[in-house]
Design an enzyme around this catalytic site. Sequence first.
Site, PDB file in Angstrom:
ATOM      1  N   ASN A   1      11.775  13.051  17.730  1.00 48.97           N
ATOM      2  CA  ASN A   1      10.999  13.929  18.611  1.00 48.97           C
ATOM      3  C   ASN A   1      10.972  15.292  17.919  1.00 48.97           C
ATOM      4  O   ASN A   1      11.968  16.011  17.927  1.00 48.97           O
ATOM      5  CB  ASN A   1      11.674  14.015  19.989  1.00 48.97           C
ATOM      6  CG  ASN A   1      10.990  15.042  20.883  1.00 48.97           C
ATOM      7  OD1 ASN A   1       9.927  15.568  20.543  1.00 48.97           O
ATOM      8  ND2 ASN A   1      11.599  15.329  22.027  1.00 48.97           N
TER       9      ASN A   1
ATOM     10  N   LYS B   1       9.400  17.894  18.689  1.00 42.83           N
ATOM     11  CA  LYS B   1       9.246  19.042  19.587  1.00 42.83           C
ATOM     12  C   LYS B   1       8.197  20.003  19.008  1.00 42.83           C
ATOM     13  O   LYS B   1       7.216  19.545  18.433  1.00 42.83           O
ATOM     14  CB  LYS B   1      10.606  19.707  19.825  1.00 42.83           C
ATOM     15  CG  LYS B   1      11.641  18.674  20.294  1.00 42.83           C
ATOM     16  CD  LYS B   1      12.902  19.241  20.849  1.00 42.83           C
ATOM     17  CE  LYS B   1      13.809  18.111  21.321  1.00 42.83           C
ATOM     18  NZ  LYS B   1      15.046  18.541  21.938  1.00 42.83           N
TER      19      LYS B   1
ATOM     20  N   HIS C   1      10.249  14.144  29.240  1.00 42.32           N
ATOM     21  CA  HIS C   1      11.369  14.769  28.525  1.00 42.32           C
ATOM     22  C   HIS C   1      11.963  15.883  29.392  1.00 42.32           C
ATOM     23  O   HIS C   1      11.233  16.580  30.106  1.00 42.32           O
ATOM     24  CB  HIS C   1      10.887  15.335  27.180  1.00 42.32           C
ATOM     25  CG  HIS C   1      12.042  15.730  26.307  1.00 42.32           C
ATOM     26  ND1 HIS C   1      12.699  16.929  26.461  1.00 42.32           N
ATOM     27  CD2 HIS C   1      12.677  15.078  25.305  1.00 42.32           C
ATOM     28  CE1 HIS C   1      13.692  16.982  25.574  1.00 42.32           C
ATOM     29  NE2 HIS C   1      13.691  15.874  24.864  1.00 42.32           N
TER      30      HIS C   1
ATOM     31  N   GLU D   1      12.941  18.754  28.712  1.00 43.96           N
ATOM     32  CA  GLU D   1      12.374  20.089  28.467  1.00 43.96           C
ATOM     33  C   GLU D   1      11.075  20.267  29.251  1.00 43.96           C
ATOM     34  O   GLU D   1      10.781  21.352  29.751  1.00 43.96           O
ATOM     35  CB  GLU D   1      12.172  20.294  26.957  1.00 43.96           C
ATOM     36  CG  GLU D   1      13.503  20.534  26.257  1.00 43.96           C
ATOM     37  CD  GLU D   1      13.539  20.158  24.789  1.00 43.96           C
ATOM     38  OE1 GLU D   1      12.485  19.935  24.179  1.00 43.96           O
ATOM     39  OE2 GLU D   1      14.661  20.094  24.242  1.00 43.96           O
TER      40      GLU D   1
ATOM     41  N   GLU E   1      19.006  10.605  27.966  1.00 46.17           N
ATOM     42  CA  GLU E   1      19.265  11.882  27.294  1.00 46.17           C
ATOM     43  C   GLU E   1      19.998  12.828  28.249  1.00 46.17           C
ATOM     44  O   GLU E   1      19.367  13.511  29.065  1.00 46.17           O
ATOM     45  CB  GLU E   1      17.949  12.537  26.879  1.00 46.17           C
ATOM     46  CG  GLU E   1      17.168  11.737  25.858  1.00 46.17           C
ATOM     47  CD  GLU E   1      16.332  12.628  24.936  1.00 46.17           C
ATOM     48  OE1 GLU E   1      16.427  12.433  23.724  1.00 46.17           O
ATOM     49  OE2 GLU E   1      15.620  13.524  25.421  1.00 46.17           O
TER      50      GLU E   1
ATOM     51  N   GLY F   1      20.346  19.429  21.862  1.00 47.34           N
ATOM     52  CA  GLY F   1      20.277  20.662  21.074  1.00 47.34           C
ATOM     53  C   GLY F   1      21.541  21.498  21.145  1.00 47.34           C
ATOM     54  O   GLY F   1      21.559  22.659  20.749  1.00 47.34           O
TER      55      GLY F   1
ATOM     56  N   SER G   1      21.764  15.388  20.360  1.00 50.53           N
ATOM     57  CA  SER G   1      22.590  15.744  19.194  1.00 50.53           C
ATOM     58  C   SER G   1      22.978  14.541  18.331  1.00 50.53           C
ATOM     59  O   SER G   1      24.074  14.473  17.785  1.00 50.53           O
ATOM     60  CB  SER G   1      23.842  16.520  19.627  1.00 50.53           C
ATOM     61  OG  SER G   1      23.463  17.736  20.255  1.00 50.53           O
TER      62      SER G   1
HETATM   63  P1  13P Z   1      18.480  16.975  19.612  1.00 54.54           P
HETATM   64  O1  13P Z   1      18.641  15.720  18.814  1.00 54.54           O
HETATM   65  O2  13P Z   1      17.952  18.134  18.801  1.00 54.54           O
HETATM   66  O3  13P Z   1      19.731  17.293  20.396  1.00 54.54           O
HETATM   67  O4  13P Z   1      17.330  16.690  20.700  1.00 54.54           O
HETATM   68  C1  13P Z   1      17.426  15.542  21.468  1.00 54.54           C
HETATM   69  C2  13P Z   1      16.149  15.361  22.179  1.00 54.54           C
HETATM   70  O5  13P Z   1      15.809  16.115  23.069  1.00 54.54           O
HETATM   71  C3  13P Z   1      15.285  14.235  21.748  1.00 54.54           C
HETATM   72  O6  13P Z   1      14.235  14.060  22.643  1.00 54.54           O
END
Ligand code: 13P
Length: 258
Positions: free
Chosen positions: A10, A12, A95, A97, A167, A173, A213
Amino acid sequence: MKRRPIIAGNWKMFKTRDEALQFIYAVSNKLPSKDLVDSVVCAQFTVLRCLVKRQGENLRIGAQNMHYLDEGAYTGEVSAPMLKAIDVSYVIIGHSERRAMFNETDETVNKKLHKAFEYDLTPILCIGETLEEREKGITEKVLAKQLELDLKDLTKDQVKELVIAYEPIWAIGTGRTATSEVANDACGFIRSKIVEMYDEETAALVRIQYGGSVKTSNIDELMSMPEIDGALIGGASLKADDFIKLVESAVNNKAEKV
Ligand code: 13P
């Protein structure tokens, strides 16, 4: 049990067109066969077409979001038929976010899942609890509620094709990965909830990823767990060499299952 592992990056809001092209050329011909693993990169809208054109047979491209209607006066939105028309294969839905920052609700997530299936896009549905919810001991309650609302009126056949990404929000993150046992327990709980909502056969086929992560140093441990069928990876998926290693880990650790 024959679930093909699935590793999805992903990206982002990262990578310009040139950076995306560099990545795709660096991974081309280096990813394991699609018979062993599904490798997916979910990129932002502006680079989807150029990635699809160069994806190679062992990599599929996904979007990170879409609207739940086909078209309309929705400034800044992109729809499922628009993604399908440029041969996108996957779409991340819900997601955390987007739920936290862009008013995504279980209701819109549910509508988007129906729309994705209508256009033959494979959705990667993200669910997960906050740190506060985990500390209160209500993780399973939160996951169960998300599944009930998000999957409302989806058929068994659709759920068999679905990818669910567990997740935990506190692990995204932050560098704070869930231990492989915690991640495996949550994925196992999600599967048991699918048994309750659908049946054993559906639950045995739905693929459940862990995300939060994940990196080259911890992927082996996560992929060795029986309930975890793959990973949804943010930061560590941005580097071509790391992405290849992450996919290879899934193949090596799941080989006996395929
Ligand atoms: P990270 O791997 O950067 O922690 O992000 C995870 C994520 O949100 C994948 O959708």
